[in-house]
Design an enzyme around this catalytic site. Structure first.
Site, PDB file in Angstrom:
ATOM      1  N   LYS A 180       0.809  -1.214   0.000  1.00  0.00           N
ATOM      2  CA  LYS A 180       0.000   0.000   0.000  1.00  0.00           C
ATOM      3  C   LYS A 180       0.850   1.277   0.000  1.00  0.00           C
ATOM      4  CE  LYS A 180      -3.521  -2.480  -0.385  1.00  0.00           C
ATOM      5  NZ  LYS A 180      -4.108  -3.417   0.521  1.00  0.00           N
TER       6      LYS A 180
HETATM    7  C1  PLP Z   1      -5.176  -4.467   0.814  1.00  0.00           C
HETATM    8  C2  PLP Z   1      -6.652  -4.411   0.811  1.00  0.00           C
HETATM    9  C3  PLP Z   1      -7.424  -4.803   1.924  1.00  0.00           C
HETATM   10  C4  PLP Z   1      -6.876  -5.553   3.100  1.00  0.00           C
HETATM   11  O1  PLP Z   1      -5.830  -4.987   3.770  1.00  0.00           O
HETATM   12  P1  PLP Z   1      -4.810  -5.912   4.599  1.00  0.00           P
HETATM   13  O2  PLP Z   1      -4.002  -4.884   5.343  1.00  0.00           O
HETATM   14  O3  PLP Z   1      -4.007  -6.681   3.614  1.00  0.00           O
HETATM   15  O4  PLP Z   1      -5.589  -6.775   5.501  1.00  0.00           O
HETATM   16  C5  PLP Z   1      -8.794  -4.578   1.890  1.00  0.00           C
HETATM   17  N1  PLP Z   1      -9.379  -4.017   0.825  1.00  0.00           N
HETATM   18  C6  PLP Z   1      -8.688  -3.656  -0.265  1.00  0.00           C
HETATM   19  C7  PLP Z   1      -9.410  -3.028  -1.416  1.00  0.00           C
HETATM   20  C8  PLP Z   1      -7.304  -3.861  -0.328  1.00  0.00           C
HETATM   21  O5  PLP Z   1      -6.633  -3.558  -1.438  1.00  0.00           O
END
Ligand code: PLP
Length: 382
Positions: A180
């Site tokens: 992210k």
């Molecule tokens: C990455 C992601 C998540 C989940 O996040 P994590 O930190 O990996 O649990 C949820 N929704 C979307 C759209 C994502 O891209």
């Protein structure tokens, strides 16, 4: 191979994490509180509660929205599986609405059609970091007296009509997974404007203990505690928060780099046949540029989307697929009453792919990706 994504970690961040390790204060404590406070200021949010993953944050946000067994939550199929999984974990049913073909964001017209008397919440995802049409979604929500929970896993640092993502809806979730815009190795957060919801999230995040009991913050810890509902162990630790505090300082700088890379990609892709980036939304916004998603015209090629992804990978370009629409996956397929209502998402599945995209990419990397894509498409053009 040039990867799809890679986190940016500085020597300063490594040193800070090492120092935290030496301190012995690793679980949730003062650094987590400092991280939450800094994030609340950046997002202009009343409360921020940090968690061990983004998925945990979204689970807590859905529960804090009051979603109960038997309820329905309208969401998008163009997302990571956890968006809908947490709805099931709350005992509710995900109802998929279609997306806008140019942006792959939730289409408010389709959302309106999916709302029933059982609907408790609308759960939009700011796809690839581009804000959804929040005014339209909020309007539907207030007309039906339901809550909006934003999955802003892609949109940290973005804004909608001048308001930061995180300060718009009652509940907004962020992820700090290494892919992210900003990372805590693993981690997440809920931003909320409601004191009541913040308290519920705080309780559920740490075993369901009553306020003030079981407080593990160094120096203020109370020796006794009382469980009042079955909560989870979803808290963030200080090791993660140490990294998060420093990553947050660089967020805007790294997002600016993402914006420049996106601009470069769009310039280089403009003359290439059979490929198109996503469209811009028509309202004022700041795109957080989490991913560089393009749509390939596979009707003009002797190769399907997966074939293009494999060909790029064979040539050293780490292309990816974000996402396989949820309504086409085994778990969710049987829950969809009328797949024809999701035609834009279904159609996107035959065309979209994500190109390598991360702040440390160079201009040369972008040229390499676009040249490789152009050659691949030309080679397989009908
Ligand atoms: C990455 C992601 C998540 C989940 O996040 P994590 O930190 O990996 O649990 C949820 N929704 C979307 C759209 C994502 O891209």
């Amino acid at each position: 191979m040039l990867p799809t994504t890679r986190p940016t970690i500085t020597e300063e961040e490594i040193a800070a994490v090492v120092e935290c390790l030496r301190s012995g204060q690793l679980a949730s404590g003062p650094r987590t509180e400092a991280f939450e406070a800094a994030l609340a200021i950046r997002l202009q949010a009343r409360h921020v509660l940090a968690t061990n993953t983004g998925t945990a944050a979204l689970h807590l946000a859905v529960l804090a929205a009051g979603v109960l067994p038997g309820d329905e939550v309208v969401t998008t199929p163009m997302t990571w599986v956890s968006t809908a999984n947490v709805i099931l974990h709350a005992g509710a049913k995900p109802i998929f609405a279609d997306v806008e073909p140019g942006t792959l964001n939730l289409d408010p017209v389709s959302v309106e059609k999916m709302v029933t008397p059982r609907t408790k919440a609308i759960l939009p995802v700011h796809y690839a970091g581009q804000p959804c049409d929040m005014d339209a979604l909020q309007e539907i929500a207030s007309a039906h007296d339901i809550t909006v929970v934003e999955d802003a896993a892609h949109a940290l640092g973005g804004s909608y009509k001048g308001t930061p993502i995180g300060a718009i809806s009652d509940l907004t979730m962020f992820s700090f997974h290494p892919a992210k815009n900003m990372t805590t190795a693993e981690g997440g957060a809920v931003a909320t404007q409601s004191d009541e919801k913040a308290e519920r999230i705080r309780r559920l995040r740490y075993h369901g203990l009553a306020k003030g009991t079981g407080d593990r913050v160094a120096g203020t810890g109370i020796a006794t505690y009382e469980a009042i509902e079955p909560g989870f162990k979803y808290s963030m630790g200080d090791l993660q928060a140490t990294l998060g505090l420093l990553q947050l300082e660089r967020l805007d700088e790294r997002n600016a780099r993402r914006r420049d890379l996106a601009q470069l990609y769009r310039e280089r892709l403009a003359p290439v046949r059979h490929v198109e980036p996503l469209r811009d939304v028509p309202y004022e916004h700041e795109h957080a540029w989490y991913m560089m998603v393009v749509s390939v015209d596979c009707d003009a090629l002797g190769l399907d989307r997966d074939g293009v992804v494999y060909a790029l990978r064979d040539a050293g370009v780490g292309a990816g697929v974000h996402f396989v629409p949820l309504h086409l996956q085994a778990l969710y397929r049987p829950m969809v009453a009328d797949p024809a209502m999701l035609s834009a998402a279904t159609d996107a599945n035959g065309r979209i792919l994500s190109l390598p995209f991360f702040p440390e990419m160079t201009e040369h990397d972008v040229d390499f990706v676009v040249d490789t894509l152009e050659k691949t498409l030309a080679q397989h053009a009908r």
